[in-house]
Structures are given as structure tokens and as C-alpha cells.
Design an enzyme around this catalytic site. Structure first.
Site, PDB file in Angstrom:
ATOM      1  N   CYS A 167      67.747  15.764 -79.587  1.00  0.00           N
ATOM      2  CA  CYS A 167      68.148  17.175 -79.541  1.00  0.00           C
ATOM      3  C   CYS A 167      69.366  17.419 -78.656  1.00  0.00           C
ATOM      4  O   CYS A 167      69.902  18.524 -78.632  1.00  0.00           O
ATOM      5  CB  CYS A 167      66.974  18.031 -79.081  1.00  0.00           C
ATOM      6  SG  CYS A 167      65.540  17.829 -80.156  1.00  0.00           S
ATOM      7  N   HIS A 307      67.952  25.208 -72.524  1.00  0.00           N
ATOM      8  CA  HIS A 307      67.320  24.450 -73.605  1.00  0.00           C
ATOM      9  C   HIS A 307      66.122  25.238 -74.122  1.00  0.00           C
ATOM     10  O   HIS A 307      65.961  25.389 -75.325  1.00  0.00           O
ATOM     11  CB  HIS A 307      66.920  23.068 -73.106  1.00  0.00           C
ATOM     12  CG  HIS A 307      66.425  22.158 -74.166  1.00  0.00           C
ATOM     13  ND1 HIS A 307      67.184  21.834 -75.279  1.00  0.00           N
ATOM     14  CD2 HIS A 307      65.248  21.498 -74.312  1.00  0.00           C
ATOM     15  CE1 HIS A 307      66.493  21.004 -76.057  1.00  0.00           C
ATOM     16  NE2 HIS A 307      65.316  20.799 -75.500  1.00  0.00           N
ATOM     17  N   GLU A 318      62.728  23.148 -66.594  1.00  0.00           N
ATOM     18  CA  GLU A 318      64.109  23.616 -66.623  1.00  0.00           C
ATOM     19  C   GLU A 318      64.335  24.728 -65.596  1.00  0.00           C
ATOM     20  O   GLU A 318      65.380  24.777 -64.932  1.00  0.00           O
ATOM     21  CB  GLU A 318      64.494  24.097 -68.020  1.00  0.00           C
ATOM     22  CG  GLU A 318      65.981  24.387 -68.151  1.00  0.00           C
ATOM     23  CD  GLU A 318      66.427  24.639 -69.575  1.00  0.00           C
ATOM     24  OE1 GLU A 318      67.657  24.717 -69.803  1.00  0.00           O
ATOM     25  OE2 GLU A 318      65.564  24.751 -70.475  1.00  0.00           O
ATOM     26  N   LYS A 339      67.006  29.929 -78.739  1.00  0.00           N
ATOM     27  CA  LYS A 339      66.024  29.311 -79.636  1.00  0.00           C
ATOM     28  C   LYS A 339      64.896  30.276 -79.968  1.00  0.00           C
ATOM     29  O   LYS A 339      64.174  30.066 -80.944  1.00  0.00           O
ATOM     30  CB  LYS A 339      65.455  28.044 -79.010  1.00  0.00           C
ATOM     31  CG  LYS A 339      66.401  26.857 -78.990  1.00  0.00           C
ATOM     32  CD  LYS A 339      65.696  25.612 -78.476  1.00  0.00           C
ATOM     33  CE  LYS A 339      66.622  24.411 -78.422  1.00  0.00           C
ATOM     34  NZ  LYS A 339      67.567  24.493 -77.292  1.00  0.00           N
ATOM     35  N   HIS A 344      64.525  25.777 -83.091  1.00  0.00           N
ATOM     36  CA  HIS A 344      65.130  24.562 -82.518  1.00  0.00           C
ATOM     37  C   HIS A 344      65.808  23.771 -83.629  1.00  0.00           C
ATOM     38  O   HIS A 344      65.149  23.172 -84.471  1.00  0.00           O
ATOM     39  CB  HIS A 344      64.041  23.733 -81.838  1.00  0.00           C
ATOM     40  CG  HIS A 344      64.574  22.631 -80.976  1.00  0.00           C
ATOM     41  ND1 HIS A 344      65.898  22.255 -80.965  1.00  0.00           N
ATOM     42  CD2 HIS A 344      63.948  21.808 -80.088  1.00  0.00           C
ATOM     43  CE1 HIS A 344      66.065  21.264 -80.119  1.00  0.00           C
ATOM     44  NE2 HIS A 344      64.888  20.983 -79.568  1.00  0.00           N
ATOM     45  N   PHE A 407      64.431  14.120 -76.819  1.00  0.00           N
ATOM     46  CA  PHE A 407      63.430  13.064 -76.703  1.00  0.00           C
ATOM     47  C   PHE A 407      64.123  11.774 -76.256  1.00  0.00           C
ATOM     48  O   PHE A 407      65.223  11.451 -76.694  1.00  0.00           O
ATOM     49  CB  PHE A 407      62.749  12.822 -78.048  1.00  0.00           C
ATOM     50  CG  PHE A 407      61.720  13.864 -78.424  1.00  0.00           C
ATOM     51  CD1 PHE A 407      61.373  14.884 -77.570  1.00  0.00           C
ATOM     52  CD2 PHE A 407      61.095  13.796 -79.660  1.00  0.00           C
ATOM     53  CE1 PHE A 407      60.417  15.825 -77.920  1.00  0.00           C
ATOM     54  CE2 PHE A 407      60.137  14.739 -80.036  1.00  0.00           C
ATOM     55  CZ  PHE A 407      59.802  15.752 -79.165  1.00  0.00           C
TER      56      PHE A 407
END
Length: 421
Positions: A167, A307, A318, A339, A344, A407
Site C-alpha cells: 500500500c 494513512h 499512527e 480513505k 483503501h 504490508f
């Protein structure tokens, strides 16, 4: 050596909330969700039955019908968004040195639908009909082919490749393009990210990981970053493209300039293959690296496009990282997760959020984080921070920072600021 300055001169977008930059931005500022029941396949047996799909897209608006059949949807979105961006930047393609114009994209997965279709066809028909695969199977599926199609369309012979870091892919692509230009290796780069993984194996795979929201009764409210009731991310598809250009090259042709790109950072969590570090150590490091690269202090940033995937662990880590990096300046920031509206976009997330950050800088408007409800507060999140809940906010945005984490513990961060001489 003296590094060259890099500016944004063109934008293009095919997203779940709009098939142009203008439509996407207007719907984002209005707080409109792109989530709805899945139409790509019958998802009735899946734990998650909704996603943020691209809607009403016609590839033939951008691509010859015969050529479009040779492209996976992720590639069609790429060519369409790149076409918009190139047209938007107003470059005279007959007057520029195409040897110094490149295409660099981030793609996390690539042609998943093409792969699924071909393998499913083989599983059903292979035992009786033999191995009859489409001759375009491989060039439709591979993740780098979108860059190839764009370069062929325009004759761009500069750097041409993809980055793949889950991502974080398209934010890494932006960082690479930025560095290529400021080091003098290219005059301009068509840069962005694309993904089209809303397929049975995509949704099923993420469901098996317990990564997706299962709020099937209210899909438009499922992506709710920083809310206690968040239960996973909402899968999305699409493509966003930015034209990054060396400043003097842009000025020489009288280009309009959206913003200046001034910094990029990268780091690794070195912690877990899917979960972010619980204390946000990699997220902290990547923001520090980006600020250092830009020569900026924390108080120089007005907006962070986080994110913010709406996952239980990721949102908390975060926030911890932001507080560690920005200190007291964190409470003067606007923070938002777009998002909550786009879902996403996986490999396309970074480019989409970078584009929205550029528009926030240009328009002095911070997009909202939608779906937060009164009483839905997580005790581990500091709500004295301004998450721009539910309504866009007008304010001066001198500079915006955009975070993307993937990831494998991949972290990437980019910074844009208002362009001045």
C-alpha cells in the site's frame, strides 16, 4: 551538487468518488462515500459484500476499443488518468525532449482480475480442453505494463518502471520520480499508482486475514478512521496521476503550478508482515525523514493526510507517531483520512492521497474524515487533535504531508507546499 526544484503541473484521477480530478475533489470536500455493494462479482457468500468501486467508467473514452481489450482494468484506469494529467499539464509534446520524460508508477498487485479469470477458466475447462490461455494473459496481468502503455502512447522514453511496496507503492513511486528529477535525470515524470483488485480472490484473501470491514448493512459508513467502532478497511480501486516537473522546465513553457514537492521519506517497521508497529516507530521515522529531506520543521506543516485505514491497531499507532514527531505542533495541525470516503486503493492509495494533499495546498481546504459519531471515541486516541471530523475545513495550508504504510512494514511519506519563487 545543487538539487533542482520539483513542481506539480498536472493531475488525473479515476477514483471511487469521481472519474475526473474535479469530480473527485468536489465529492471529497462534500464528504461523499464511494462505498456500495460489490457489482464486480457475486459477493453474497463473502463476509464483506461491499467495496469502493470505480463507477460509470468507459475505457473507450480514452483507449481504442481493440486495445482496451488487451488491458486489465488497472491498466485502463492508468492510461485514462495519465491522459487526463498530460492534457491538464498543457505540455507541447512536439516541443519537449521525450527522452527526458518518464513514467514511474506504484502498483501493489496488478492484474488480479485477469489472473483470476484465466486461472478459473483453466480450472473449469483445462482438463477437457487443454491449456488454452489468452495470448494477452501475461501482458494484461503483469504489474509494470501500465507504464509501458503510457510511454508507448506518448513516446516518453525516460525512466520507466513500477515500484511495488504494497500500500506504500505509489508514494514510493512519487519519491523516486521526485529524486530522479531533482538529480537532473529527467525533466518531467508521469507518476502515480493504480489498482483493481476487487475480485473474489482479492476480497476473499483480505477477509481471511480479518482485514476488511464487515459492516454490510451500512457500507457508506464502514470506513470510520479513529472511531472506536472501526472494524477494518474498505477495499477500493482506481488510479491517480501527477505530473512532476523540474521547475525551470515548467517555467520555460509557462506551465500552471499546483504546488511544489519538497520532501520524501522512507522507512521500515521491521516488526510484522501485516501489523504496524504498536508504538508507530516506523511511522515516526518516515515522517522525520521526510521533514529532514524537505528542510522543514514540524510547525511548518498545516495538514497531514494520514494513512488512516480504519483498522484497530493501525490508527492508534499512527496517532502516536504524529504526537511524537510534532509535539505541541500536532495540536495546531489538521489531520484527516480521505480513505473514509475513497476506501483503501491499495497500490493507488499514496498517489490518490498525494493528489488530494496537493489540492488542499492549492485551495486552502482540508478534506474531512467522515463517519465519526458522537460517543464513538476510542480511549487510546487523543481527540484534542483535530481530525477534521465530518466536515471539510477552510484554513491556510502552507504545506501538507501525506503518509502511506504497507504490508511488510513499508512506510513512505511525501511533502508538498505552496509554490513561491
Amino acid at each position: 551538487m545543487e538539487l533542482k526544484r520539483v513542481v506539480v503541473t498536472g493531475l488525473g484521477a479515476i477514483t471511487p468518488v469521481g472519474n475526473t480530478v474535479e469530480e473527485t475533489w468536489n465529492n471529497i470536500i462534500a464528504g461523499k462515500s464511494g462505498a456500495a455493494p460489490i457489482t464486480r462479482f457475486d459477493a453474497s457468500a463473502f463476509k464483506t459484500q461491499f467495496a469502493c468501486e470505480v463507477k460509470n467508467f468507459n475505457a473507450n473514452d480514452y483507449i481504442d476499443r481493440k486495445e482496451a481489450r488487451k488491458m486489465d482494468p488497472y491498466c485502463q484506469y492508468s492510461v485514462a488518468a495519465a491522459t487526463q494529467a498530460v492534457e491538464d499539464c498543457g505540455m507541447d509534446l512536439e516541443a519537449v525532449d521525450k527522452n527526458r520524460i518518464g513514467v514511474v508508477m506504484g502498483v501493489g498487485i496488478g492484474g488480479m482480475r485477469t489472473f483470476e479469470d484465466e486461472v478459473s477458466n483453466w480450472a473449469v475447462n483445462g482438463p477437457t480442453m487443454g491449456p488454452k490461455f489468452n495470448p494477452f494473459f501475461i501482458p494484461k496481468m503483469i504489474a509494470d505494463i501500465a507504464c509501458g502503455h503510457i510511454s508507448i502512447k506518448y513516446g516518453f522514453r525516460g525512466p520507466n518502471y513500477i515500484t511495488a511496496s504494497a500500500c506504500a507503492s505509489s508514494t514510493n513511486a512519487l519519491a523516486d520520480a521526485f529524486n530522479l528529477i531533482r538529480l537532473g535525470k529527467a525533466d518531467a515524470i508521469v507518476c502515480g499508482g493504480a489498482e483493481a483488485a476487487i475480485a473474489a480472490c482479492g476480497v476473499g484473501g483480505f477477509n481471511a486475514m480479518h482485514a476488511l470491514s464487515t459492516r454490510n448493512d451500512e457500507p457508506e459508513k464502514a470506513s470510520r478512521p479513529f472511531s472506536a467502532s472501526r472494524d477494518g478497511f474498505v477495499m477500493a480501486e482506481g488510479c491517480s496521476m501527477l505530473i512532476l516537473e523540474e521547475l525551470e522546465h515548467a517555467k520555460a513553457r509557462g506551465a500552471k503550478i499546483y504546488a511544489e514537492m519538497v520532501g520524501a521519506g522512507m522507512s521500515a517497521d521491521a516488526h510484522h508482515i501485516t501489523a504496524s508497529h504498536p508504538e508507530g516507530l516506523g511511522a515516526k521515522l518516515v515522517m522525520q525523514n521526510a521533514l529532514e529531506d524537505a528542510g522543514m520543521a514540524p510547525e511548518d506543516i498545516d495538514y497531514i493526510n494520514v494513512h488512516g485505514t480504519s483498522t484497530p491497531v493501525g490508527d492508534i499507532s499512527e496517532v502516536k507517531a504524529i504526537k511524537d514527531v510534532f509535539g505541541e505542533a500536532a495540536y495546531k495541525l489538521n489531520i484527516s483520512s480521505t480513505k473514509s470516503m475513497t476506501g483503501h486503493l491499495l497500490g493507488a492509495a499514496g498517489a490518490t492521497e498525494a493528489m488530494l494533499s496537493v489540492l488542499a495546498v492549492k485551495n486552502d481546504i482540508v478534506p474531512p474524515t467522515i463517519n465519526h459519531e458522537e460517543g464513538d471515541d476510542d480511549p487510546e486516541i487523543d481527540y484534542n487533535l483535530n481530525f477534521t471530523f465530518n466536515k471539510a475545513e477552510k484554513r491556510e495550508v502552507r504545506a501538507a504531508l501525506s503518509n502511506t504504510f504497507g504490508f511488510g512494514g513499508h512506510n513512505a511519506c511525501v511533502i508538498f507546499k505552496k509554490y513561491t519563487e
